[in-house]
Motif scaffolding. Sequence first.
Motif, short mmCIF file in Angstrom:
data_model
loop_
_atom_site.label_atom_id
_atom_site.label_comp_id
_atom_site.label_asym_id
_atom_site.label_seq_id
_atom_site.Cartn_x
_atom_site.Cartn_y
_atom_site.Cartn_z
N TYR A 149 50.14 -23.77 -35.60
CA TYR A 149 48.72 -23.83 -35.30
C TYR A 149 48.48 -24.29 -33.86
N ALA A 150 49.30 -25.20 -33.37
CA ALA A 150 49.14 -25.67 -31.98
C ALA A 150 49.32 -24.51 -31.00
N LEU A 151 50.26 -23.63 -31.27
CA LEU A 151 50.47 -22.47 -30.41
C LEU A 151 49.28 -21.52 -30.47
N MET A 152 48.73 -21.32 -31.66
CA MET A 152 47.58 -20.43 -31.80
C MET A 152 46.32 -21.04 -31.19
N LEU B 295 56.56 -18.53 -37.30
CA LEU B 295 57.21 -17.72 -36.27
C LEU B 295 56.42 -16.45 -36.00
N VAL B 296 56.02 -15.76 -37.05
CA VAL B 296 55.29 -14.49 -36.88
C VAL B 296 53.96 -14.72 -36.18
N PHE B 297 53.20 -15.70 -36.66
CA PHE B 297 51.88 -15.95 -36.05
C PHE B 297 52.01 -16.41 -34.60
N SER B 298 53.05 -17.16 -34.30
CA SER B 298 53.24 -17.63 -32.92
C SER B 298 53.51 -16.47 -31.98
N VAL C 6 53.02 -21.39 -19.14
CA VAL C 6 53.32 -22.60 -19.91
C VAL C 6 53.33 -22.29 -21.40
N ILE C 7 52.38 -21.47 -21.86
CA ILE C 7 52.38 -21.14 -23.29
C ILE C 7 53.55 -20.22 -23.62
N VAL C 8 54.01 -19.42 -22.67
CA VAL C 8 55.23 -18.64 -22.89
C VAL C 8 56.41 -19.57 -23.07
N ALA C 9 56.51 -20.60 -22.21
CA ALA C 9 57.59 -21.58 -22.34
C ALA C 9 57.50 -22.30 -23.68
N ALA C 10 56.28 -22.64 -24.10
CA ALA C 10 56.11 -23.32 -25.40
C ALA C 10 56.58 -22.44 -26.55
N THR C 11 56.30 -21.15 -26.47
CA THR C 11 56.73 -20.23 -27.53
C THR C 11 58.24 -20.07 -27.53
N LEU D 216 51.40 -12.37 -27.97
CA LEU D 216 51.08 -10.99 -27.59
C LEU D 216 49.59 -10.83 -27.32
N VAL D 217 48.76 -11.48 -28.12
CA VAL D 217 47.31 -11.45 -27.88
C VAL D 217 46.99 -12.10 -26.54
N ARG D 218 47.64 -13.22 -26.26
CA ARG D 218 47.41 -13.91 -24.98
C ARG D 218 47.84 -13.02 -23.82
N TRP D 219 48.95 -12.33 -23.98
CA TRP D 219 49.41 -11.42 -22.93
C TRP D 219 48.39 -10.30 -22.71
N HIS D 220 47.81 -9.78 -23.78
CA HIS D 220 46.82 -8.72 -23.65
C HIS D 220 45.57 -9.22 -22.92
#
Length: 388
Positions: free
Chosen positions: A258-261, A31-34, A55-60, A39-43
């Motif tokens: 890991y898939a999210l990262m 959860l924390v790493f996701s 799409v990655i926001v929806a996945a999270t 947040l890194v992706r948003w930056h």
Amino acid sequence: MGAYINGFYAFSPVSTNDRAGILYVATILSLVFSVLTLLVRWHIQRRTFGLDFWVIVAATVVALGQYAAIFVGLDNYALGKAVSLMTKTDQLSAARSVIASIDLFLISNALTKCSVIFFMKRLFSTDNRTAKLLCNSLLGLVGVWVLASILGLSISCSASTKFALEHRCEGQITRWSVVATFDSLFEIAIFLLSIILVVPLQMTTEIKLSVVFAFSFRLIVAVFAIIHVYYVSEWSSASDPGIASVYSLLWQQIELGYALMAATIPTLRSFIRGYEKAMGWESSYYIRNTASRTANSTYQLSTMHKSRHEEERGEAGGAVFGLQRMETCDREPLRPDRPNYKAQIYGPGLDNVSENVPRRTKSGSSGSSQEPIIRKDVEIQVSSEAAH
């Protein structure tokens, strides 16, 4: 739930009949790493949010539901404990939490694949119809896979069979093997697609390897999927399904986190900076559309007329071919879009010359295009003088 062990408080002690603490740690870390990765992706993409970002926001968000289902089962329904420590009600409720987490896991995992494919589509399919077709086809296959997986794992498998000592859901190993096989094949397909799309490009081998290497991180998801199926098979045949379920759900959290990262790794500028330069993008892929920076600035360009020298040569019987800049009102100096070209011929006796002179017409304007386009404005003047 907690207990003091050797003078230290343990939130969820791990024992022979209670392995919930292991699942707590794995779920919290995932959860924390996701969330941190999002947040890194948003930056990275904060200037322009493409479809791959949403799409990655929806996945999270779906992954958060998966984590919540696991926590509910751990806190309220004795998930992670031996079946002997569960009541019949706890077994049924814990099984429902597990089924919900599995369905949400499959959806979130599929969305991470879609996010990577959408990113590849934006990166490679600017003027490549083949790339666009391959990406769209892969997106469609992923959608069919996730729907078929949810149905395949749910049919004839009710919550009452998950933690039953006898008469468990039949065919779980086969079903999960098929799901994991396609899961792994999609990750391999994404990696191979990156190679297919990068190899034909006119750039150095070093840049190509950098881009392909960024997508290669997705291959580890396939490895985790295989390990996950192994522990699902252990759960299906274990004498105590309550304890065996912990390790299956543990690898489920690892694969999902890991898939999210891994979906964000290809977007890091360290991997695509060389690609951007090779494609001629002056700034980052994400900040190429910065119309807001020019909303409050206006620059007036004056009309360019013939010089006195040109006029004298025209009067003397010479001819001047050239480009004339028209009055315009651009929002930013030297703005590359909306190019206009106008060819004019000066000189006597040249009424029919224009028919044989190739004309430069207005090129396809980008308008509101979101894709990076390389443009170069060239002004050419050709003059001729009558022979004496």
